[in-house]
Design a protein around this motif. Structure first.
Motif, mmCIF file in Angstrom:
data_model
loop_
_atom_site.group_PDB
_atom_site.id
_atom_site.type_symbol
_atom_site.label_atom_id
_atom_site.label_comp_id
_atom_site.label_asym_id
_atom_site.label_seq_id
_atom_site.Cartn_x
_atom_site.Cartn_y
_atom_site.Cartn_z
ATOM 1 N N UNK A 1 43.113 32.576 47.167
ATOM 2 C CA UNK A 1 44.580 32.627 47.021
ATOM 3 C C UNK A 1 45.239 32.820 48.380
ATOM 4 N N UNK A 2 44.633 33.664 49.204
ATOM 5 C CA UNK A 2 45.192 33.898 50.543
ATOM 6 C C UNK A 2 45.246 32.600 51.358
ATOM 7 N N UNK B 1 34.480 39.047 44.334
ATOM 8 C CA UNK B 1 35.832 39.615 44.405
ATOM 9 C C UNK B 1 36.532 39.240 45.701
ATOM 10 N N UNK B 2 35.782 39.230 46.790
ATOM 11 C CA UNK B 2 36.371 38.853 48.083
ATOM 12 C C UNK B 2 36.749 37.379 48.080
ATOM 13 N N UNK B 3 35.864 36.560 47.526
ATOM 14 C CA UNK B 3 36.121 35.118 47.526
ATOM 15 C C UNK B 3 37.405 34.771 46.769
ATOM 16 N N UNK B 4 37.579 35.315 45.563
ATOM 17 C CA UNK B 4 38.753 34.889 44.781
ATOM 18 C C UNK B 4 40.042 35.315 45.485
ATOM 19 N N UNK C 1 45.560 39.269 37.464
ATOM 20 C CA UNK C 1 46.539 38.586 36.608
ATOM 21 C C UNK C 1 47.715 38.091 37.449
ATOM 22 N N UNK C 2 48.169 38.929 38.367
ATOM 23 C CA UNK C 2 49.330 38.548 39.187
ATOM 24 C C UNK C 2 49.050 37.302 40.022
ATOM 25 N N UNK C 3 47.775 37.081 40.340
ATOM 26 C CA UNK C 3 47.414 35.929 41.166
ATOM 27 C C UNK C 3 46.764 34.802 40.369
ATOM 28 N N UNK C 4 47.009 34.825 39.066
ATOM 29 C CA UNK C 4 46.470 33.774 38.176
ATOM 30 C C UNK C 4 44.958 33.610 38.351
ATOM 31 N N UNK C 5 44.285 34.748 38.445
ATOM 32 C CA UNK C 5 42.825 34.709 38.464
ATOM 33 C C UNK C 5 42.367 35.236 37.106
ATOM 34 N N UNK D 1 43.033 26.520 39.236
ATOM 35 C CA UNK D 1 42.561 27.591 38.349
ATOM 36 C C UNK D 1 41.282 28.261 38.873
ATOM 37 N N UNK D 2 41.231 29.590 38.737
ATOM 38 C CA UNK D 2 40.046 30.361 39.142
ATOM 39 C C UNK D 2 39.638 31.234 37.953
ATOM 40 N N UNK D 3 38.363 31.182 37.608
ATOM 41 C CA UNK D 3 37.826 32.086 36.586
ATOM 42 C C UNK D 3 36.689 32.869 37.215
ATOM 43 N N UNK D 4 36.695 34.191 37.020
ATOM 44 C CA UNK D 4 35.606 35.031 37.553
ATOM 45 C C UNK D 4 35.031 35.854 36.402
#
Ligand code: FAD
Length: 405
Positions: free
Chosen positions: A21-22, A14-17, A68-72, A28-31
């Motif tokens: 973005x930061x 969770x921290x990594x994704x 969702x807001x960050x396209x994750x 694209x990121x999928x978790x």
């Protein structure tokens, strides 16, 4: 841009994704995570959660909308089943397959089971997830007796929470003292006394023969000496095992965790591993180590986010950790490796003291109880390798600032 796939939606994943973005990563990121909740903090599970002071929302690293807001593309309730490195694909429990360019394994660890008869009775619990904490919480009430097997930090924190909620608690420890794996004798004795004074019973050097039950439900702990100690529930807190099977099966190097370097990269350059599933270098100690702590998970998430976005690697941190029990805040910096003696600063009886583990006049680690300056300056001394004057360190009337100057 490369497709980053993260396996495990816990503290590290969770921290990594969020960091990616930061740091401006636009690909694209999928978790994928096998729990129903968005990534959350686990430390309060043995503390605030049990007392009804925290829930999945308040512990979430980010609100669910964030992803969702960050396209994750966050996919809860799905586990990764296997990895094909040659094809760069991961098979998921819903039957689908994900392709990656960069894979990050962040699957954490799972609690060890008790290798004893009766371990599968109803009411024999472990504590790793919010769901586990919710189950345990139901047993911590006046008139109930919880047997805690394993005198490590999680067991002791649950004992403190149980007492705060009016439940009886007995801690069973196989070794002659609690915290034998992680702390020195002074600290073990201090915590044992502190818990005893608050009504916790200890069975030290305990030889448990089996767990006994009635109608499939736990009713007690049978000792080798014949006693049966009644229990309404059992919490098993005897350490854990890294979830590294997917990696090992795919041929990545593992050694009680997935072996990584200081960028958290595995033996496959397109795969990283972070958090409790990893086996990582500890630069200040010149050793490999299974981290088992939030600060390490955060540090490795930073390492990977930096590596993926082409930033310089972050400066290695001195490992640190904490435990909250009753009104005690224990803060630990460093690891006691290679220490040749300890020095106690302050009086344990006052409830405010620190134990320094030293190699000659160098601080290797510090365990500080309700003593933030000792912890802070101790951590600094571990990092900068400055020799200390031992007489001044031992004298609480000399401030830690002066000691470290
Ligand atoms: P986790 O946060 O466990 O996340 C891993 C996630 O991956 C989990 O959701 C898991 O279910 C999921 N997963 C596993 N396998 C798969 C799969 N195949 N597919 C998909 N998902 C999968 N640390 C401290 O520093 N201080 C403390 O005071 C402290 N107290 C703690 C108290 C408790 C009760 C517990 C349980 C832990 C505590 N810790 C503490 C440790 C800390 O919580 C962990 O070090 C941290 O959570 C590690 O993060 P992680 O992402 O590696 O693992």
């Amino acid at each position: 841009d490369a497709h980053v796939v993260v396996l495990g939606a816990g503290h590290a994943g969770g921290t990594l994704v969020a960091l990616l973005r930061q740091y401006g990563f636009a690909g694209p990121i999928t978790m994928v995570g096998d729990e129903p909740l968005a990534p959350y903090q686990r430390p309060p599970l043995s503390k605030a959660w049990l007392k009804g002071e925290a829930d999945g929302d308040s512990l979430a690293l980010k609100p669910l909308e964030f992803y969702a807001e960050n396209q994750i593309d966050f996919r809860p309730n799905i586990s990764a089943v296997s990895l094909k490195r040659a094809e760069k694909t991961v098979a998921l429990s819903d039957g689908s397959t994900l392709s990656y360019d960069i894979l990050v394994i962040a699957t954490g660890m799972r609690p060890n089971k008790l290798p004893l008869p009766g371990a599968d009775l109803a009411g024999v619990l472990s504590l790793r997830s919010a769901a586990d904490a919710e189950q345990l919480k139901g047993h911590l009430k006046p008139g109930h007796h919880i047997a805690i097997i394993g005198g490590g930090y999680i067991g002791l924190e649950v004992a403190a929470s149980a007492r705060a909620l009016g439940a009886e608690a007995t801690v069973f420890e196989r070794e002659p003292r609690i915290l034998s794996r992680s702390a020195c004798e002074v600290l073990s004795t201090f915590f044992t006394d502190y818990h005893r004074a608050r009504g916790v019973t200890f069975e030290l050097g305990a030889h448990i023969e089996r767990l006994v039950g009635e109608a499939g439900k736990i009713s007690g702990v049978k000792m080798a000496d014949g006693r049966v100690i009644p229990a309404d529930a059992v919490l098993v807190g005897v350490g854990g095992k890294p979830n590294d099977e997917i990696a090992a099966d795919a041929g990545l190097d593992t050694a009680r965790g997935i072996v990584v370097d200081l960028e958290a990269r595995t033996s496959d350059p397109s795969i990283f591993a972070i958090g409790d599933c990893s086996h990582r270098p500890m630069p200040h100690y010149d050793r490999m180590f299974g981290p088992e702590s939030v600060p390490s998970a955060l540090e490795q998430a930073k390492q990977v986010a930096a590596a993926i976005t082409g930033r310089p690697a972050p400066t290695p941190e001195v490992p640190w950790n904490w435990s909250d029990q009753y009104d005690l805040k224990l803060q630990i910096a460093g690891l006691p490796f290679d220490a040749d003696h300890i020095l106690v600063r302050g009086d344990p009886a006052s409830g405010k003291f620190a134990i320094f583990h030293l190699k000659g006049d160098q601080v290797q680690s510090v365990e500080a109880v309700n003593a933030p300056p000792e912890y802070m300056m101790g951590r600094q001394l571990i990092g900068n390798r400055k020799p200390v004057n031992l007489d001044r360190l031992a004298d609480p009337s000399v401030s830690m600032k002066e000691v470290a100057a």
